[in-house]
Design a protein around this motif. Structure first.
Motif, PDB file in Angstrom:
ATOM      1  N   GLN A  54       0.835  -1.191   0.000  1.00 56.30           N
ATOM      2  CA  GLN A  54       0.000   0.000   0.000  1.00 56.30           C
ATOM      3  C   GLN A  54       0.877   1.251   0.000  1.00 56.30           C
ATOM      4  O   GLN A  54       0.594   2.212  -0.714  1.00 56.30           O
ATOM      5  CB  GLN A  54      -0.932  -0.018   1.220  1.00 56.30           C
ATOM      6  CG  GLN A  54      -2.133   0.898   1.123  1.00 56.30           C
ATOM      7  CD  GLN A  54      -1.814   2.334   1.510  1.00 56.30           C
ATOM      8  OE1 GLN A  54      -0.902   2.572   2.287  1.00 56.30           O
ATOM      9  NE2 GLN A  54      -2.559   3.276   0.961  1.00 56.30           N
ATOM     10  N   GLY A  57       0.124   5.142  -0.288  1.00 50.57           N
ATOM     11  CA  GLY A  57      -0.394   5.763  -1.499  1.00 50.57           C
ATOM     12  C   GLY A  57      -1.897   5.652  -1.618  1.00 50.57           C
ATOM     13  O   GLY A  57      -2.631   5.770  -0.632  1.00 50.57           O
ATOM     14  N   GLN A  58      -2.356   5.365  -2.826  1.00 50.71           N
ATOM     15  CA  GLN A  58      -3.786   5.243  -3.078  1.00 50.71           C
ATOM     16  C   GLN A  58      -4.395   4.114  -2.251  1.00 50.71           C
ATOM     17  O   GLN A  58      -3.823   3.038  -2.134  1.00 50.71           O
ATOM     18  CB  GLN A  58      -4.028   4.967  -4.570  1.00 50.71           C
ATOM     19  CG  GLN A  58      -5.482   5.000  -4.988  1.00 50.71           C
ATOM     20  CD  GLN A  58      -6.078   6.401  -4.931  1.00 50.71           C
ATOM     21  OE1 GLN A  58      -5.351   7.385  -5.055  1.00 50.71           O
ATOM     22  NE2 GLN A  58      -7.386   6.483  -4.727  1.00 50.71           N
ATOM     23  N   ALA A  59      -5.565   4.383  -1.662  1.00 52.04           N
ATOM     24  CA  ALA A  59      -6.226   3.372  -0.840  1.00 52.04           C
ATOM     25  C   ALA A  59      -6.610   2.159  -1.680  1.00 52.04           C
ATOM     26  O   ALA A  59      -6.969   2.286  -2.854  1.00 52.04           O
ATOM     27  CB  ALA A  59      -7.465   3.956  -0.167  1.00 52.04           C
ATOM     28  N   ASP A  61      -9.220  -0.589  -2.457  1.00 50.11           N
ATOM     29  CA  ASP A  61     -10.658  -0.800  -2.288  1.00 50.11           C
ATOM     30  C   ASP A  61     -11.088  -2.043  -3.051  1.00 50.11           C
ATOM     31  O   ASP A  61     -10.692  -2.251  -4.202  1.00 50.11           O
ATOM     32  CB  ASP A  61     -11.458   0.397  -2.799  1.00 50.11           C
ATOM     33  CG  ASP A  61     -11.465   1.544  -1.813  1.00 50.11           C
ATOM     34  OD1 ASP A  61     -12.052   1.387  -0.732  1.00 50.11           O
ATOM     35  OD2 ASP A  61     -10.859   2.595  -2.111  1.00 50.11           O
ATOM     36  N   HIS A  79     -11.227  -1.449   2.686  1.00 51.89           N
ATOM     37  CA  HIS A  79     -10.749  -0.092   2.412  1.00 51.89           C
ATOM     38  C   HIS A  79      -9.475   0.084   3.217  1.00 51.89           C
ATOM     39  O   HIS A  79      -9.513   0.301   4.437  1.00 51.89           O
ATOM     40  CB  HIS A  79     -11.793   0.953   2.802  1.00 51.89           C
ATOM     41  CG  HIS A  79     -11.331   2.358   2.547  1.00 51.89           C
ATOM     42  ND1 HIS A  79     -11.259   2.900   1.280  1.00 51.89           N
ATOM     43  CD2 HIS A  79     -10.899   3.337   3.391  1.00 51.89           C
ATOM     44  CE1 HIS A  79     -10.812   4.135   1.351  1.00 51.89           C
ATOM     45  NE2 HIS A  79     -10.595   4.428   2.630  1.00 51.89           N
ATOM     46  N   ASP A  81      -6.222   2.216   3.636  1.00 56.37           N
ATOM     47  CA  ASP A  81      -5.375   3.370   3.384  1.00 56.37           C
ATOM     48  C   ASP A  81      -4.160   3.287   4.308  1.00 56.37           C
ATOM     49  O   ASP A  81      -3.920   2.263   4.951  1.00 56.37           O
ATOM     50  CB  ASP A  81      -6.157   4.667   3.592  1.00 56.37           C
ATOM     51  CG  ASP A  81      -6.840   4.719   4.952  1.00 56.37           C
ATOM     52  OD1 ASP A  81      -6.553   3.842   5.802  1.00 56.37           O
ATOM     53  OD2 ASP A  81      -7.645   5.637   5.182  1.00 56.37           O
ATOM     54  N   THR A 197     -16.601   4.745   1.890  1.00 51.80           N
ATOM     55  CA  THR A 197     -16.302   5.713   0.836  1.00 51.80           C
ATOM     56  C   THR A 197     -17.557   6.456   0.396  1.00 51.80           C
ATOM     57  O   THR A 197     -17.516   7.663   0.134  1.00 51.80           O
ATOM     58  CB  THR A 197     -15.667   5.005  -0.360  1.00 51.80           C
ATOM     59  OG1 THR A 197     -16.483   3.886  -0.754  1.00 51.80           O
ATOM     60  CG2 THR A 197     -14.271   4.490  -0.012  1.00 51.80           C
ATOM     61  N   ASP A 485       3.387  10.823   4.874  1.00 50.43           N
ATOM     62  CA  ASP A 485       3.020  10.219   3.597  1.00 50.43           C
ATOM     63  C   ASP A 485       1.898   9.197   3.775  1.00 50.43           C
ATOM     64  O   ASP A 485       1.135   8.922   2.849  1.00 50.43           O
ATOM     65  CB  ASP A 485       4.243   9.535   2.971  1.00 50.43           C
ATOM     66  CG  ASP A 485       5.319  10.545   2.581  1.00 50.43           C
ATOM     67  OD1 ASP A 485       4.968  11.721   2.378  1.00 50.43           O
ATOM     68  OD2 ASP A 485       6.493  10.157   2.500  1.00 50.43           O
ATOM     69  N   TRP A 486       1.804   8.639   4.955  1.00 48.03           N
ATOM     70  CA  TRP A 486       0.762   7.654   5.262  1.00 48.03           C
ATOM     71  C   TRP A 486      -0.463   8.310   5.874  1.00 48.03           C
ATOM     72  O   TRP A 486      -1.524   7.706   5.926  1.00 48.03           O
ATOM     73  CB  TRP A 486       1.308   6.618   6.249  1.00 48.03           C
ATOM     74  CG  TRP A 486       2.463   5.831   5.740  1.00 48.03           C
ATOM     75  CD1 TRP A 486       3.745   6.268   5.551  1.00 48.03           C
ATOM     76  CD2 TRP A 486       2.460   4.459   5.336  1.00 48.03           C
ATOM     77  NE1 TRP A 486       4.529   5.253   5.074  1.00 48.03           N
ATOM     78  CE2 TRP A 486       3.770   4.128   4.925  1.00 48.03           C
ATOM     79  CE3 TRP A 486       1.475   3.485   5.273  1.00 48.03           C
ATOM     80  CZ2 TRP A 486       4.110   2.865   4.473  1.00 48.03           C
ATOM     81  CZ3 TRP A 486       1.816   2.213   4.841  1.00 48.03           C
ATOM     82  CH2 TRP A 486       3.122   1.926   4.436  1.00 48.03           C
ATOM     83  N   ASP A 488      -2.280  11.323   5.191  1.00 49.82           N
ATOM     84  CA  ASP A 488      -2.878  12.435   4.457  1.00 49.82           C
ATOM     85  C   ASP A 488      -1.955  13.641   4.338  1.00 49.82           C
ATOM     86  O   ASP A 488      -2.420  14.771   4.168  1.00 49.82           O
ATOM     87  CB  ASP A 488      -4.184  12.900   5.136  1.00 49.82           C
ATOM     88  CG  ASP A 488      -5.181  11.768   5.281  1.00 49.82           C
ATOM     89  OD1 ASP A 488      -5.117  10.830   4.487  1.00 49.82           O
ATOM     90  OD2 ASP A 488      -6.014  11.828   6.198  1.00 49.82           O
TER      91      ASP A 488
END
Length: 663
Positions: A54, A57-59, A61, A79, A81, A197, A485-486, A488
């Motif tokens: 992960q 970066g992008q979660a 889903d 989900h 993140d 989400t 970075d993890w 937000d």
């Protein structure tokens, strides 16, 4: 293997281990310990792999509909993140350490197989909460943790304390879960989905119709699960369970779930300024009140329990000022050093044969009996007190820095009032935290009196994990650089103003407590254990012999007898007796809730016995009486029958004449 598949296996492996442990525990005892340790260890490896993939970066889903509901769908969704990835690693680390530690701590316990299986199930439920992308699936893990805590806290069910504590934990958390469930339904109704989400998308578009009501309903469940004021009273009593269970509950499961839930759905709470202020007040009262209570506790595990409540207050405070990065950063750091504190306390209790700090303070050389626990607990206490460069300093300063930014208007992600509440109470709690951490360290390891008992060396499985957890307790705080970075992109760098002020206050707490300890130790008489005597030159307030008992039949009795050499007594003064029993909040709940429920039960029992039972008994008695009357008429005597017939005929004739005359 895809990342999604690995993520599914993370909560699934401990669940399978729990099922296998329950099935094979009695028939194949040789498999119990491997089934306890290997599944969470494998889950940890997979959680680390998922976190690496992960990468902040992008979660990730993924979802599939479980079953058609006809309205709001329920989906098996993931989900993941940066928050979820790191919290899952924390859960895996603590659960694995607890299972390894338990193989030594409970090696002679006949109920170890069921205990190990429940710990694995507990771990699986928390991992489900962490990775779940659907609120209903999250609720499943949420409730499984509740029932697991009931059984694990009541592991020593032979003792009334364990039975009362497990029942109290279950009832208090369920008290919060009822409005929590209503809030989830209200949230899903507005969003048209239980998917996290989708809910966040609805909030972003302004589609949440009653944000304050929903947020307050959800906060009730969070307060119960994460032991925030006013539903925190179950956590100190939960110390009746095995010490490794306390480590698991306080560091990585159960109480962390509520904080994580708010962090995951923070925009829902930010949609209501009133809810953020309420959360700030809850956090402030939780921090300050628990700090005072911890300074007055004699049981070493209850000190750590109130400490956990205070640190959860810091996390809630970070959320109240809109900084979930600081909240989860402190959650991760706290998970490491609090697990270490409890597991080290288990070694100390095992060596000294007591939970009482007053008794330990009369033992000379206890630190030499348990050098591993002494040094690692010292590291953990420094982290707890937020002394640099230990991990607690960086994570706690992230919270105070976020509060300072909101209070001074540098950011508007939360009301300014919330920022000031969290900042002021956080600073006060910094003094109290350092004070009770220093008090515990002095009383436990620097006692003067008889030699501490020698029970031999502790099992390697108990001491090795202490050093494993000491590493993140010391060094994890230095990760504040790459962690944004993890999280937000939130800046977690310590703020100069709050860092200097917070550290200064912590050092003041250390120095004052040390001075109080030297003063009270010099004045206290060396009396036999259990006795309390007055020194002719001592302050009467220090040596007054008293017993404070809080009589709550619903949850058991709690008795406290102070030690004249306790620096906490000098520091708190008249407040000490109230802080020792949690400011009588249990007594208040007993008066407000327990007694009315008991009175209602008495009324229902009276109505059942005197009204309902009377009606039932009467309904049966009337036919019985009629039957008896008819039975007496059936004599078998012809003369009696003829006499009755003639009498009836006469009556009918007379009645007919009277009717005719009247006509």
């Amino acid at each position: 293997m895809t990342t999604t598949t690995l993520a599914v296996l993370v909560p699934l492996l401990p669940f399978l281990g729990a099922a296998a442990g329950l099935l094979l525990g009695r028939t194949s005892p040789g498999f119990v310990r491997p089934l306890a340790v290997l599944p969470p260890l494998a889950s940890l490896v997979l959680a680390v792999t998922v976190a690496v993939r992960q990468g902040g970066g992008q979660a990730i889903d993924a979802h599939t509909e479980l079953t058609p509901t006809g309205s709001v769908p329920i989906e098996l969704a993931l989900h993941i993140d940066g928050f979820a990835a790191l919290v899952a690693v924390l859960v895996g680390v603590v659960a694995t350490c607890v299972q390894i530690y338990s193989t030594g701590y409970l090696r002679d316990d006949p109920r170890y197989p069921s205990y190990a299986a429940l710990v694995s199930l507990f771990t699986s439920a928390m991992l489900l909460v962490v990775y779940s992308g659907d609120l209903m699936v999250l609720l499943v893990g949420w409730e499984i943790m509740g029932i697991c805590s009931y059984f694990l806290v009541g592991h020593y069910w032979e003792t009334p304390e364990a039975r009362a504590a497990s029942l109290k934990a279950f009832l208090v958390t369920k008290l919060g879960d009822v409005p929590f469930l209503i809030g989830l339904f209200a949230l899903a109704t507005d969003a048209g989905s239980f998917r996290i989400t989708s809910v966040l998308g609805t909030v972003a578009s302004g589609g949440l119709h009653h944000p304050t009501l929903v947020a307050l309903l959800l906060l009730a469940g969070v307060a119960g699960k994460s032991a925030l004021f006013p539903l925190h009273t179950w956590l100190p009593d939960a110390m009746a369970g095995p010490t490794p269970v306390s480590a698991l509950i306080h560091a990585a499961t159960m109480v962390a779930a509520g904080i994580y839930f708010v962090a995951r759905l923070l925009p829902v709470f930010q949609a209501s300024s009133a809810a953020m202020v309420v959360l700030a007040v809850m956090a402030g009262v939780t921090m300050a009140g628990s700090g005072l209570a911890a300074l007055a506790q004699d049981d070493i595990k209850r000190v750590f329990a109130y400490s956990t409540i205070g640190q959860l207050g810091y996390m809630a405070g970070a959320l109240a000022v809109g900084d979930r990065g600081a909240a989860v950063f402190h959650l991760l750091a706290h998970g490491a050093f609090k697990a270490l504190l409890f597991l080290a306390a288990g070694v100390v209790i095992h060596a000294s044969g007591t939970n009482s700090l007053a008794v330990m303070s009369r033992m000379k050389g206890l630190r030499n009996r348990v050098p591993d626990a002494y040094w690692t607990m010292t590291v953990a206490l420094l982290a707890l007190a937020a002394i640099p460069p230990f991990s607690g300093f960086f994570s706690k300063e992230a919270v105070l820095g976020a509060a300072e930014h909101v209070a001074t208007g540098h950011t508007e992600q939360a009301p300014g009032a919330a920022g000031w509440i969290v900042l002021v109470t956080g600073m006060v709690t910094a003094v109290l935290t350092a004070a009770y951490a220093t008090r515990l360290w002095l009383l436990a390891f620097h006692g003067q009196g008889t030699e501490a008992p020698d029970h031999g060396r502790q099992p390697v499985t108990m001491t090795a994990v202490l050093w494993v957890l000491a590493v993140p307790s010391l060094a994890f705080g230095l990760a504040y650089g790459p962690l944004p970075d993890w999280f937000d992109g939130r800046d977690l760098t310590p703020v100069l103003t709050t860092s200097v002020l917070g550290t200064g206050l912590a050092l003041v707490g250390v120095v004052i407590t040390y001075g109080a300890w030297r003063h009270t130790t010099a004045m206290a008489l060396r009396v036999p254990l259990g006795a309390v005597a007055a020194h002719p030159d001592a302050d009467a307030g220090l040596v007054e012999a008293e017993a404070i008992a809080s009589h709550e039949p619903a949850f058991g009795d709690v008795a406290y007898v102070p030690d004249p050499a306790d620096p906490g007594r000098l520091l708190l003064g008249p407040l000490h007796r109230h802080a020792a029993v949690g400011f009588h909040l249990d007594a208040v709940y007993h008066a407000l809730f327990v007694r009315p429920v008991q009175a209602g039960a008495q009324l229902v029992r009276f109505l059942d016995r005197e009204v309902v039972d009377t009606y039932v008994r009467g309904a049966g008695a009337l036919p019985r009486w009629l039957g008896a009357a008819v039975r007496r008429a059936q004599t078998g005597n012809v003369q009696t029958y003829v006499s009755a017939l003639l009498a009836g005929t006469v009556v009918l004739v007379v009645a007919a004449v009277l009717v005719a005359t009247g006509a």
